[in-house]
Write a protein that holds these residues in place. Structure first.
Motif, PDB file in Angstrom:
ATOM      1  N   ALA A  77       0.838  -1.204   0.000  1.00  0.00           N
ATOM      2  CA  ALA A  77       0.000   0.000   0.000  1.00  0.00           C
ATOM      3  C   ALA A  77       0.873   1.256   0.000  1.00  0.00           C
ATOM      4  CB  ALA A  77      -0.922  -0.014   1.227  1.00  0.00           C
ATOM      5  N   ILE A  78       1.953   1.249   0.783  1.00  0.00           N
ATOM      6  CA  ILE A  78       2.833   2.423   0.864  1.00  0.00           C
ATOM      7  C   ILE A  78       3.553   2.633  -0.469  1.00  0.00           C
ATOM      8  CG2 ILE A  78       4.898   3.363   1.980  1.00  0.00           C
ATOM      9  CD1 ILE A  78       3.923   1.872   4.569  1.00  0.00           C
ATOM     10  N   MET A  79       4.052   1.552  -1.063  1.00  0.00           N
ATOM     11  CA  MET A  79       4.757   1.689  -2.350  1.00  0.00           C
ATOM     12  C   MET A  79       3.805   2.207  -3.428  1.00  0.00           C
ATOM     13  SD  MET A  79       7.439  -1.509  -2.493  1.00  0.00           S
ATOM     14  CE  MET A  79       6.371  -2.824  -1.927  1.00  0.00           C
ATOM     15  N   ASN A  80       2.598   1.683  -3.450  1.00  0.00           N
ATOM     16  CA  ASN A  80       1.618   2.127  -4.448  1.00  0.00           C
ATOM     17  C   ASN A  80       1.260   3.587  -4.270  1.00  0.00           C
ATOM     18  OD1 ASN A  80       1.170  -0.073  -6.060  1.00  0.00           O
ATOM     19  ND2 ASN A  80      -0.200  -1.021  -4.552  1.00  0.00           N
ATOM     20  N   GLU A  81       1.010   3.969  -3.027  1.00  0.00           N
ATOM     21  CA  GLU A  81       0.627   5.355  -2.742  1.00  0.00           C
ATOM     22  C   GLU A  81       1.738   6.314  -3.175  1.00  0.00           C
ATOM     23  OE1 GLU A  81      -2.222   6.304  -1.730  1.00  0.00           O
ATOM     24  OE2 GLU A  81      -2.008   8.278  -0.803  1.00  0.00           O
ATOM     25  N   ALA A  82       2.979   5.951  -2.828  1.00  0.00           N
ATOM     26  CA  ALA A  82       4.114   6.815  -3.160  1.00  0.00           C
ATOM     27  C   ALA A  82       4.298   6.912  -4.673  1.00  0.00           C
ATOM     28  CB  ALA A  82       5.386   6.267  -2.518  1.00  0.00           C
ATOM     29  N   GLN A  83       4.159   5.798  -5.331  1.00  0.00           N
ATOM     30  CA  GLN A  83       4.478   5.749  -6.754  1.00  0.00           C
ATOM     31  C   GLN A  83       3.414   6.396  -7.637  1.00  0.00           C
ATOM     32  OE1 GLN A  83       5.403   1.796  -8.018  1.00  0.00           O
ATOM     33  NE2 GLN A  83       6.748   2.601  -9.596  1.00  0.00           N
ATOM     34  N   TYR A  84       2.171   6.150  -7.318  1.00  0.00           N
ATOM     35  CA  TYR A  84       1.120   6.546  -8.252  1.00  0.00           C
ATOM     36  C   TYR A  84       0.292   7.744  -7.822  1.00  0.00           C
ATOM     37  CZ  TYR A  84       2.288   2.059 -10.206  1.00  0.00           C
ATOM     38  OH  TYR A  84       2.979   1.020 -10.741  1.00  0.00           O
ATOM     39  N   ASN A  85       0.257   8.034  -6.548  1.00  0.00           N
ATOM     40  CA  ASN A  85      -0.679   9.054  -6.105  1.00  0.00           C
ATOM     41  C   ASN A  85      -0.045  10.320  -5.577  1.00  0.00           C
ATOM     42  OD1 ASN A  85      -2.824   7.373  -6.711  1.00  0.00           O
ATOM     43  ND2 ASN A  85      -2.590   6.307  -4.767  1.00  0.00           N
ATOM     44  N   TYR A  86       1.276  10.378  -5.549  1.00  0.00           N
ATOM     45  CA  TYR A  86       1.919  11.534  -4.966  1.00  0.00           C
ATOM     46  C   TYR A  86       1.773  12.737  -5.891  1.00  0.00           C
ATOM     47  CZ  TYR A  86       5.325  14.455  -2.648  1.00  0.00           C
ATOM     48  OH  TYR A  86       5.934  15.484  -2.001  1.00  0.00           O
ATOM     49  N   ASP A  87       1.066  13.758  -5.452  1.00  0.00           N
ATOM     50  CA  ASP A  87       0.871  14.984  -6.248  1.00  0.00           C
ATOM     51  C   ASP A  87       0.398  14.699  -7.669  1.00  0.00           C
ATOM     52  OD1 ASP A  87       1.527  16.637  -4.273  1.00  0.00           O
ATOM     53  OD2 ASP A  87       3.508  17.189  -5.014  1.00  0.00           O
ATOM     54  N   ASP A  88      -0.229  13.592  -7.887  1.00  0.00           N
ATOM     55  CA  ASP A  88      -0.694  13.156  -9.213  1.00  0.00           C
ATOM     56  C   ASP A  88       0.437  12.984 -10.227  1.00  0.00           C
ATOM     57  OD1 ASP A  88      -3.297  13.200  -8.316  1.00  0.00           O
ATOM     58  OD2 ASP A  88      -3.521  15.324  -8.821  1.00  0.00           O
TER      59      ASP A  88
END
Ligand code: AKG
Ligand code: FE2
Length: 342
Positions: free
Chosen positions: A113-124
């Motif tokens: 979940a953390i890797m996904n959030e960082a990779q795909y959702n950070y500031d779009d």
């Protein structure tokens, strides 16, 4: 298990059996440690930037078994009728400064979940190229994202709080300006690394979580207990600056795996057991701590008696050998205590 302390969201128990424990010699200090914990006269004498009890008195070769809250929506949780708890072990891997291994701290689902959030959702836009705080490129081939507590349904908050509860004394928590950082997520690709440095900047505690079990972090000047004493480190040798610490590593040609502590996602735990030899005579190297996805390492960067930086906590992200496209993923949580460190 002997229950020691129960706090809001963390239960502490001493554990006398675990896989890594079974591989280590049993500790004569184990009983002593429990008695210390139960003593009513046991107080923390002074404002300490080091670990609180019970981990403060944890000897090498013993484990503490801890439960912490986990996000209710973690689908790997198999019984929704029970309290939402996740258990992990803490073992000491270094004495000066205090360094601990948190085995199984994050669930595999939390890591993803953390890797996904960082990779795909950070500031779009995905992750940004990482720079060191002063803008110099001490870090190579690395991307960064910062995740605040509320991200992914508060899992960053749950993780941060769990760290704070176990690793920061109440005195430090209540001191003016004390706070923990957002979660910093790093993704290094081939040859990516971070030169030897001290975390400083009033950060008393660093907790590095290995999200995919790839990559290595080296703390060359950490001293370990008597069983595997780092003979090149003279006891109580004072180091008064970063330059002095770096000079010591260079001039003595200190090496990962032989000196200090190497946290290594590249070594499998089982490789320490020589199958052909007697079980009691396995090759255990105290200078290497194997980690898997979900494990974490915690260490302190300031002297425990408020004496300024402990330069023995210098560390480096070892340049990554090619491990596939995914690279090395870590998440770091720091605890800041500006009124104590300045
Ligand atoms: O990459 C690593 O293993 C260490 C990272 C680190 O020391 C930092 O981000 O301050
Ligand atoms: Fe660091």
């Amino acid at each position: 298990f002997t229950p020691i302390i129960t706090t809001e969201s963390n239960d502490f128990h001493y554990s006398s059996s675990s896989s890594s424990q079974a591989r280590r010699k049993s500790s004569p200090l184990f009983e002593t440690c429990i008695r210390q914990e139960e003593s009513p006269n046991d107080t923390i004498e002074e404002l300490s930037t080091g670990p609180p009890l019970p981990i403060k008195s944890l000897p090498c070769d013993a484990n503490i078994f801890i439960s912490r809250s986990r996000p209710f929506f973690d689908p790997s949780f198999d019984d929704m009728t029970k309290p939402q708890q996740h258990s992990y072990h803490i073992a000491r891997v270094g004495n000066k400064p205090d360094v601990f291994h948190l085995r199984g701290f994050l669930t595999k689902w939390e890591c993803s979940a953390i890797m996904n959030e960082a990779q795909y959702n950070y500031d779009d836009t995905g992750m940004n190229t990482a720079k060191s705080e002063n803008g110099d490129s001490f870090r190579t081939n690395c991307k960064v994202a910062w995740l605040s507590d509320a991200r992914i349904g508060n899992i960053c908050g749950i993780i941060g709080k769990a760290i704070e509860n176990v690793f920061v004394t109440d005195e430090v928590k209540t001191a003016y300006g004390s706070h923990r950082s957002d979660l910093q997520v790093l993704n290094y690709k081939e040859k990516g690394g971070f030169v030897l440095h001290h975390d400083g900047h009033d950060r008393i505690l660093t907790v590095i979580m290995y999200l995919n079990g790839v990559g290595e972090t080296w703390l060359p000047l950490v001293e370990i207990d008597d069983d595997g004493k780092n003979s090149r480190n003279d006891e109580d040798e004072q180091i008064s600056s970063l330059q002095e610490a770096l000079y010591k590593v260079q001039s003595r040609s200190l090496q990962p795996g032989k000196d200090g502590v190497l946290i290594s996602g590249s070594v499998k735990d089982d490789s320490f057991i020589d199958e052909s030899s007697n079980c009691d005579e396995y090759e255990y190297n105290p200078h290497v701590v194997p980690v898997e996805a979900g494990d974490a390492i915690a260490f302190y960067s300031y002297g425990t008696e408020c004496k300024g930086e402990d330069w023995k906590s210098i560390h480096a992200g070892i340049p990554l050998e090619f491990k596939g496209e995914e690279g090395k993923w870590i998440a770091t949580s720091w605890y800041h205590a500006p009124s104590i460190t300045c």
